[in-house]
Design a protein around this motif. Structure first.
Motif, PDB file in Angstrom:
ATOM      1  N   PHE A   1       0.819  -1.218   0.000  1.00  0.00           N
ATOM      2  CA  PHE A   1       0.000   0.000   0.000  1.00  0.00           C
ATOM      3  C   PHE A   1       0.853   1.269   0.000  1.00  0.00           C
ATOM      4  CE2 PHE A   1      -2.663   3.128   2.353  1.00  0.00           C
ATOM      5  CZ  PHE A   1      -3.768   3.124   1.534  1.00  0.00           C
ATOM      6  N   ASN A   2       2.166   1.133   0.194  1.00  0.00           N
ATOM      7  CA  ASN A   2       3.024   2.307   0.376  1.00  0.00           C
ATOM      8  C   ASN A   2       3.166   3.162  -0.874  1.00  0.00           C
ATOM      9  OD1 ASN A   2       3.495   1.705   3.029  1.00  0.00           O
ATOM     10  ND2 ASN A   2       5.487   0.732   2.681  1.00  0.00           N
ATOM     11  N   ASN A   3       3.043   2.567  -2.046  1.00  0.00           N
ATOM     12  CA  ASN A   3       3.238   3.297  -3.305  1.00  0.00           C
ATOM     13  C   ASN A   3       2.084   2.966  -4.246  1.00  0.00           C
ATOM     14  OD1 ASN A   3       5.500   3.035  -6.128  1.00  0.00           O
ATOM     15  ND2 ASN A   3       4.403   4.823  -5.412  1.00  0.00           N
ATOM     16  N   LYS A   4       1.203   3.953  -4.468  1.00  0.00           N
ATOM     17  CA  LYS A   4       0.011   3.729  -5.279  1.00  0.00           C
ATOM     18  C   LYS A   4      -0.239   4.896  -6.224  1.00  0.00           C
ATOM     19  CE  LYS A   4      -1.878  -0.173  -3.653  1.00  0.00           C
ATOM     20  NZ  LYS A   4      -2.263  -1.316  -4.503  1.00  0.00           N
ATOM     21  N   ILE A   5      -0.994   4.606  -7.268  1.00  0.00           N
ATOM     22  CA  ILE A   5      -1.463   5.631  -8.194  1.00  0.00           C
ATOM     23  C   ILE A   5      -2.787   6.184  -7.682  1.00  0.00           C
ATOM     24  CG2 ILE A   5      -2.240   6.108 -10.537  1.00  0.00           C
ATOM     25  CD1 ILE A   5       0.735   5.614 -10.352  1.00  0.00           C
ATOM     26  N   VAL A   6      -2.936   7.497  -7.709  1.00  0.00           N
ATOM     27  CA  VAL A   6      -4.187   8.167  -7.342  1.00  0.00           C
ATOM     28  C   VAL A   6      -4.846   8.619  -8.641  1.00  0.00           C
ATOM     29  CG1 VAL A   6      -5.259  10.039  -6.037  1.00  0.00           C
ATOM     30  CG2 VAL A   6      -3.172   8.949  -5.165  1.00  0.00           C
ATOM     31  N   GLY A   7      -5.985   8.039  -8.968  1.00  0.00           N
ATOM     32  CA  GLY A   7      -6.667   8.355 -10.220  1.00  0.00           C
ATOM     33  C   GLY A   7      -7.045   9.820 -10.337  1.00  0.00           C
ATOM     34  N   SER A   8      -7.252  10.265 -11.565  1.00  0.00           N
ATOM     35  CA  SER A   8      -7.538  11.677 -11.818  1.00  0.00           C
ATOM     36  C   SER A   8      -8.832  12.145 -11.162  1.00  0.00           C
ATOM     37  CB  SER A   8      -7.606  11.929 -13.323  1.00  0.00           C
ATOM     38  OG  SER A   8      -8.619  11.127 -13.928  1.00  0.00           O
ATOM     39  N   GLU A   9      -9.742  11.226 -10.864  1.00  0.00           N
ATOM     40  CA  GLU A   9     -11.005  11.589 -10.234  1.00  0.00           C
ATOM     41  C   GLU A   9     -11.022  11.269  -8.743  1.00  0.00           C
ATOM     42  OE1 GLU A   9     -13.308  13.321 -11.782  1.00  0.00           O
ATOM     43  OE2 GLU A   9     -12.015  13.299 -13.552  1.00  0.00           O
ATOM     44  N   GLU A  10      -9.954  10.682  -8.232  1.00  0.00           N
ATOM     45  CA  GLU A  10      -9.882  10.352  -6.816  1.00  0.00           C
ATOM     46  C   GLU A  10      -9.324  11.518  -6.018  1.00  0.00           C
ATOM     47  OE1 GLU A  10      -9.041   5.566  -7.491  1.00  0.00           O
ATOM     48  OE2 GLU A  10      -7.583   6.822  -6.449  1.00  0.00           O
ATOM     49  N   GLN A  11      -9.614  11.510  -4.716  1.00  0.00           N
ATOM     50  CA  GLN A  11      -9.128  12.560  -3.831  1.00  0.00           C
ATOM     51  C   GLN A  11      -8.528  11.921  -2.584  1.00  0.00           C
ATOM     52  OE1 GLN A  11     -11.354  16.533  -4.094  1.00  0.00           O
ATOM     53  NE2 GLN A  11     -13.013  15.067  -3.894  1.00  0.00           N
ATOM     54  N   LEU A  12      -7.276  12.250  -2.339  1.00  0.00           N
ATOM     55  CA  LEU A  12      -6.554  11.741  -1.183  1.00  0.00           C
ATOM     56  C   LEU A  12      -6.664  12.747  -0.043  1.00  0.00           C
ATOM     57  CD1 LEU A  12      -4.648   9.330  -0.439  1.00  0.00           C
ATOM     58  CD2 LEU A  12      -2.742  10.830  -1.087  1.00  0.00           C
ATOM     59  N   THR A  13      -6.733  12.251   1.173  1.00  0.00           N
ATOM     60  CA  THR A  13      -6.804  13.154   2.321  1.00  0.00           C
ATOM     61  C   THR A  13      -5.867  12.672   3.414  1.00  0.00           C
ATOM     62  OG1 THR A  13      -8.268  14.203   3.958  1.00  0.00           O
ATOM     63  CG2 THR A  13      -8.730  11.922   3.392  1.00  0.00           C
ATOM     64  N   LEU A  14      -5.296  13.637   4.137  1.00  0.00           N
ATOM     65  CA  LEU A  14      -4.438  13.360   5.283  1.00  0.00           C
ATOM     66  C   LEU A  14      -4.930  14.170   6.473  1.00  0.00           C
ATOM     67  CD1 LEU A  14      -2.492  12.556   2.845  1.00  0.00           C
ATOM     68  CD2 LEU A  14      -0.625  13.166   4.377  1.00  0.00           C
ATOM     69  N   ARG A  15      -4.876  13.560   7.651  1.00  0.00           N
ATOM     70  CA  ARG A  15      -5.115  14.276   8.897  1.00  0.00           C
ATOM     71  C   ARG A  15      -3.794  14.267   9.649  1.00  0.00           C
ATOM     72  NH1 ARG A  15      -5.168  14.658  14.781  1.00  0.00           N
ATOM     73  NH2 ARG A  15      -7.082  15.750  15.367  1.00  0.00           N
ATOM     74  N   TRP A  16      -3.163  15.447   9.827  1.00  0.00           N
ATOM     75  CA  TRP A  16      -1.821  15.530  10.381  1.00  0.00           C
ATOM     76  C   TRP A  16      -1.865  15.308  11.888  1.00  0.00           C
ATOM     77  CZ3 TRP A  16       2.437  14.842   8.026  1.00  0.00           C
ATOM     78  CH2 TRP A  16       3.663  15.154   8.644  1.00  0.00           C
ATOM     79  N   ASN A  17      -1.118  14.305  12.382  1.00  0.00           N
ATOM     80  CA  ASN A  17      -1.161  13.925  13.786  1.00  0.00           C
ATOM     81  C   ASN A  17       0.131  14.199  14.550  1.00  0.00           C
ATOM     82  OD1 ASN A  17      -3.823  13.027  13.659  1.00  0.00           O
ATOM     83  ND2 ASN A  17      -3.223  10.976  12.994  1.00  0.00           N
ATOM     84  N   SER A  18       1.057  14.906  13.946  1.00  0.00           N
ATOM     85  CA  SER A  18       2.264  15.340  14.639  1.00  0.00           C
ATOM     86  C   SER A  18       2.106  16.793  15.086  1.00  0.00           C
ATOM     87  CB  SER A  18       3.490  15.220  13.731  1.00  0.00           C
ATOM     88  OG  SER A  18       3.779  13.870  13.436  1.00  0.00           O
ATOM     89  N   GLN A  19       2.943  17.212  16.029  1.00  0.00           N
ATOM     90  CA  GLN A  19       2.852  18.587  16.514  1.00  0.00           C
ATOM     91  C   GLN A  19       3.156  19.586  15.400  1.00  0.00           C
ATOM     92  OE1 GLN A  19       1.878  19.912  19.425  1.00  0.00           O
ATOM     93  NE2 GLN A  19       1.370  17.891  20.254  1.00  0.00           N
ATOM     94  N   LYS A  20       4.168  19.299  14.593  1.00  0.00           N
ATOM     95  CA  LYS A  20       4.559  20.191  13.508  1.00  0.00           C
ATOM     96  C   LYS A  20       4.685  19.400  12.223  1.00  0.00           C
ATOM     97  CE  LYS A  20       5.007  23.872  16.133  1.00  0.00           C
ATOM     98  NZ  LYS A  20       4.124  25.067  15.973  1.00  0.00           N
ATOM     99  N   GLY A  21       4.488  20.079  11.119  1.00  0.00           N
ATOM    100  CA  GLY A  21       4.656  19.465   9.818  1.00  0.00           C
ATOM    101  C   GLY A  21       4.895  20.534   8.774  1.00  0.00           C
TER     102      GLY A  21
END
Length: 365
Positions: A308-328
Motif C-alpha cells: 500500500f506504500n506506493n500507489k497511483i491516485v486516479g484523476s477523479e480520486e481525492q486523497l486526504t491526510l489528517r496531520w497527527n504530529s505537533q509540527k509538519g
C-alpha cells in the motif's frame, strides 16, 4: 499535444537579470556572494569561486543572446527579475520564458496558477557530456533541464518556430492541495513536479492518517477500486472541504518519514529516486509514496500494508491526510516554497488544479 497558430504579441522573459534603462543588474548567486558575503568574510570557505563565476558568465551570455533573438524578430517583451516577479506582470502577456534551469521553470509555473499562459524554459547552463563523469573529485554536473524546451546552445534555432506558430505544447497535470486548519482553509499553489509532506526535522516521525474522500451521500454505495487494505473501516467522522461533506474511506494510520506526492511530470524526479513508478507525462493521475513506513510486525497484514506504500491516485480520486504530529510542513516543488502544518490540520490532494501549458521539444520528455 497542440500547436500555437498565432504569433505571440508579448513575451515575459523571466530570469536572474532585470533591465534598468540600457544596462542590466545581475542578480545571481555569484554576484550575491562576491559583492556582499565575500567582502564581509561570511561566504562559505569551500565555495569554488571560479566555477561559480563560470556558471554566472554562461547564464549572462545566454540572456544576452536571447535578447538579441527577440529583438531580431521584433518581439515585444519585458525582462523581470526572478525575485521581483509578481502576478501584476502577467497582464497582457502571451508567453512566459524562464531562463535558468528546472528550478526557474518550477518557480515561474507557481505564478501561472490559472493555466491560461503557456511557459517555455531555456536551460542557460546545460550539462555537457564531459561534465557527466563521476570519476572526478569535483561534481561538475550542471542543470539537467528536463522541463526546458531548449538550451543556450540551440535556442537560436528552437525559438523562431515558436514565434511563428510551430511550437509544440504539452498539457501537464498539476497537484491541487487544500489545507484546512482550525480557523481557515488555504488553497496552495499548484505543484507541477511533486510535494513532500513531512516533519520539519528529518529525524522526527511524521504521523498522519490517510484515506480517500467520497462525498458523504455516496460512500455507502461505492468503493474506490484498487486501494483496498486490510482491516480498514470507513472513518467515522464526516469532514468538510469548501462546505462539502465527505467520508474518509480505506483510512490507515501512518508513522513514517513523510510522504511524496507527484504528478506524471515529477515521477521521473524525486519520486523515481525514492523507488516510485515512472509515468507517462500525458497521464492525469497522481502518485504517492510513503517514506520509510514503520509497519506493525503482524504477519497477516505486514506485506499487504507494504504494498500500500506506493500507489497511483486516479484523476477523479481525492486523497486526504489528517496531520497527527505537533509540527509538519508541505514542500512544493522543492525546498523554496513551503506551507507549515499544525496538529489536527486536514489536507485534501487531487489532480484538479488548472493544468500547465508547457512548451517542449517535438518528442515527449
Amino acid at each position: 499535444m497542440k500547436s500555437i497558430h498565432r504569433r505571440k504579441k508579448r513575451w515575459l522573459t523571466f530570469f536572474h537579470l532585470s533591465k534598468n534603462q540600457q544596462s542590466f543588474y545581475t542578480y545571481t548567486l555569484f554576484s550575491s556572494f562576491s559583492s556582499q558575503l565575500k567582502l564581509r568574510g561570511q561566504a562559505p570557505k569551500a565555495l569554488r569561486w571560479k566555477r561559480l563565476e563560470s556558471r554566472y558568465e554562461s547564464h549572462k551570455t545566454c540572456v544576452t543572446n536571447l535578447l538579441s533573438i527577440l529583438r531580431h524578430h521584433n518581439v515585444d517583451f519585458a525582462c523581470i527579475n526572478r525575485v521581483e516577479l509578481d502576478r501584476q506582470h502577467l497582464s497582457g502577456v502571451d508567453l512566459v520564458v524562464a531562463v535558468g534551469g528546472d528550478g526557474t521553470v518550477l518557480s515561474a509555473a507557481h505564478f501561472l496558477d490559472h493555466g491560461t499562459i503557456p511557459l517555455l524554459g531555456i536551460n542557460s547552463d546545460p550539462t555537457s557530456e564531459d561534465d557527466k563523469s563521476v570519476k572526478k573529485k569535483s561534481d561538475e554536473r550542471r542543470s539537467h533541464g528536463a522541463l526546458c524546451m531548449c538550451t543556450a546552445q540551440d535556442m537560436d534555432t528552437a525559438l523562431p518556430p515558436v514565434l511563428y506558430g510551430d511550437g509544440h505544447i504539452e498539457t501537464r497535470t498539476r497537484i491541487q492541495t487544500v489545507v484546512k486548519s482550525t480557523f481557515a482553509e488555504t488553497r496552495l499553489v499548484p505543484a507541477l513536479n511533486d510535494m513532500l509532506i513531512a516533519n520539519p526535522s528529518p529525524a522526527a516521525v511524521s504521523r498522519f492518517r490517510m484515506g480517500w474522500l467520497q462525498k458523504a451521500n455516496q460512500s455507502q454505495h461505492s468503493q474506490i477500486p484498487d486501494t483496498q487494505i486490510p482491516n480498514c473501516e470507513i472513518y467515522g467522522t464526516v469532514t468538510r472541504f469548501s462546505g462539502i461533506p465527505y467520508s474518509v474511506t480505506n483510512s490507515i494510520n501512518v508513522w513514517s518519514s513523510g510522504m511524496w506526492v507527484s504528478t506524471a511530470t515529477g515521477s521521473s524526479a524525486a519520486m523515481a529516486a525514492a523507488g516510485g513508478k515512472h509515468m507517462n507525462t500525458s497521464s492525469r493521475d497522481l502518485q504517492y509514496l510513503i517514506r520509510e513506513h514503520m509497519i506493525e510486525n503482524h504477519p497477516s497484514t505486514k506485506q499487504e500494508l507494504a504494498d500500500f506504500n506506493n500507489k497511483i491516485v486516479g484523476s477523479e480520486e481525492q486523497l486526504t491526510l489528517r496531520w497527527n504530529s505537533q509540527k509538519g510542513r508541505i514542500f512544493i516543488d522543492g525546498s523554496h516554497l513551503s506551507h507549515n502544518l499544525e496538529l489536527g490540520d486536514e489536507i485534501l490532494i487531487n489532480a484538479k488544479a488548472p493544468p500547465l501549458s508547457l512548451f517542449t521539444r517535438d518528442a515527449a520528455l
